[in-house]
Design a protein around this motif. Structure first.
Motif, short mmCIF file in Angstrom:
data_model
loop_
_atom_site.label_atom_id
_atom_site.label_comp_id
_atom_site.label_asym_id
_atom_site.label_seq_id
_atom_site.Cartn_x
_atom_site.Cartn_y
_atom_site.Cartn_z
N SER A 62 0.63 -1.32 -0.02
CA SER A 62 0.49 0.03 0.02
C SER A 62 1.15 1.53 -0.18
O SER A 62 0.46 2.23 -0.35
CB SER A 62 -0.55 0.11 0.88
OG SER A 62 -0.36 0.15 2.02
N ASP A 73 2.08 -0.32 6.89
CA ASP A 73 3.16 -0.79 7.39
C ASP A 73 4.01 -0.58 5.95
O ASP A 73 3.53 -0.30 4.45
CB ASP A 73 3.68 -2.31 7.36
CG ASP A 73 2.29 -3.16 6.56
OD1 ASP A 73 2.03 -2.72 6.02
OD2 ASP A 73 2.98 -4.40 6.24
N ASP A 75 6.50 -2.55 3.21
CA ASP A 75 6.60 -3.73 2.94
C ASP A 75 7.15 -3.33 1.71
O ASP A 75 7.34 -2.31 1.06
CB ASP A 75 5.51 -4.16 1.63
CG ASP A 75 4.72 -3.68 2.64
OD1 ASP A 75 4.27 -4.89 3.42
OD2 ASP A 75 3.25 -3.55 2.18
MG MG Z 1 1.18 -2.73 3.79
#
Ligand code: MG
Ligand code: GTP
Length: 339
Positions: A62, A73, A75
């Motif tokens: 995202s 978070d 990634d």
């Molecule tokens: Mg994520």
């Protein structure tokens, strides 16, 4: 056994629109937050290269697909030039040892037993959580696919945010606790938008020149999709035909998955317009079946227990009632009433 919904008034549609727009403005990161993420990535890459000279770090998920939250978070995918993915677990362990020496990170935790081994960390100054995986190449491609859908129409973006907020609020959006991932819910929104009449988005994996779909193989799967979005209006006859508002679409989505879509029979599948059946896929033992657009062996609903499946379906049914029942305007709340 669903409650009938009362007719929806234009006033109520405008309330729904406001709620949806608000989700987006409240949760979408601003430019500064986006650049902070890039900055952290750069810093990490420089640090990691001290030990792994040819390492390349890339953000996905995202942070890049257009549906990130302020606190989503980080990634990160790491690729080592000139090496294949053989010694994955060994590299993850040694990466974890090295990251422990980084003063800006804490809570370093290698997880080598998962399908995709990762190192987890927390970035101290921003409190952002992150994980680094190795050779997660398909995830880079599905991130790019989701980002392309997000770029086609503003309503795609807003609805995916609303869906993620809804999933978090109903406690049905955490795959590590047995429910579905954000990624899975995003696929559900995209599928709905492809199936709407007229559709809001096309099936990008089915647009190509000539008779045969081009093959771009990654890990044995075809990751081709049409990404020349500037020319989409001339390539896709339905472009711009759907004029529904986000509020109507949000209620439409809740109604679609509770009234129309037959989970027993069909797969949530965004790679083809034609309905795919659970029977075709031999995925009849699960009720919620969501096919990954590239890794066609991967059902994102595979990990759901029967209890969790019921819990998720109930959340959708309640959502349909809550968002489908016009309410009179709330009386104003005064600060003294808020304690
Ligand atoms: Mg994520
Ligand atoms: P938030 O972090 O909740 O904002 O959303 P996210 O889209 O980043 O979800 P998450 O951090 O759980 O996953 C990160 C990315 O990994 C996703 O966007 C996908 O690109 C990829 N991903 C997650 N789950 C799967 C999965 O089951 N299969 C595959 N192929 N990719 C996945």
């Amino acid at each position: 056994q669903l409650d009938p919904l009362p007719p929806i008034t234009p006033e109520f549609v405008s309330v729904l629109n406001k709620v949806c727009e608000q989700c987006y403005t409240d949760f979408a990161p601003d430019e500064l937050e986006v650049s902070v993420r890039e900055h952290i990535l750069q810093d990490l890459e420089t640090f990691v290269r001290r030990q792994f000279a040819g390492a390349r770090l890339q953000l996905f998920g995202s942070s890049k697909n257009g549906f990130g939250f302020r606190q989503s978070d980080l990634d990160i995918c790491m690729v080592l030039e000139g090496q294949d993915d053989g010694a994955c677990i060994h590299i993850i362990e040694s990466l974890a040892r090295q990251l422990k020496k980084h003063p800006g990170l804490k809570n370093i935790l290698p997880i080598t037993t998962a399908k995709v081994p990762i190192v987890k960390f927390v970035h101290v100054r921003t409190s952002l959580e992150g994980d680094i995986s190795l050779y997660n190449t398909l995830a880079l491609h599905n991130t790019h696919l989701l980002a392309s859908y997000a770029a086609i129409d503003r309503r795609v973006k807003i609805l995916c945010y609303v869906m993620k907020v809804f999933a978090k609020m109903c406690d049905i959006g955490d795959a590590s606790r047995g429910s579905l991932s954000s990624y899975a819910y995003t696929l559900m929104v995209l599928f709905f938008l492809q199936q709407r009449n007229p559709p809001i988005i096309p099936v990008l994996q089915e647009i190509y020149d000539g008779k045969k779909k081009p093959e771009v193989l990654v890990d044995g799967w075809n990751v081709y999709f049409f990404d020349d979005l500037k020319t989409l209006p001339s390539r896709w006859p339905e472009f711009g035909k759907n004029t529904e508002t986000v509020g109507e679409l949000w209620l439409g989505l809740l109604r679609f998955y509770t009234e129309d879509f037959d989970f027993r029979e069909h797969v949530v599948c965004i790679r083809q317009q034609c309905r795919l059946t659970t029977f075709n896929k031999q995925w009849t033992s699960k009720y919620i079946v969501i096919e990954d657009p590239f890794d066609l062996n991967h059902n994102l609903g595979a990990g759901l227990s029967r209890k969790m499946t019921n819990f998720i379906m109930k959340a959708f049914i309640n959502g349909r009632t809550v968002f489908g029942t016009p309410i009179k305007a709330f009386p104003p709340i005064y600060p003294s009433q808020m304690e």
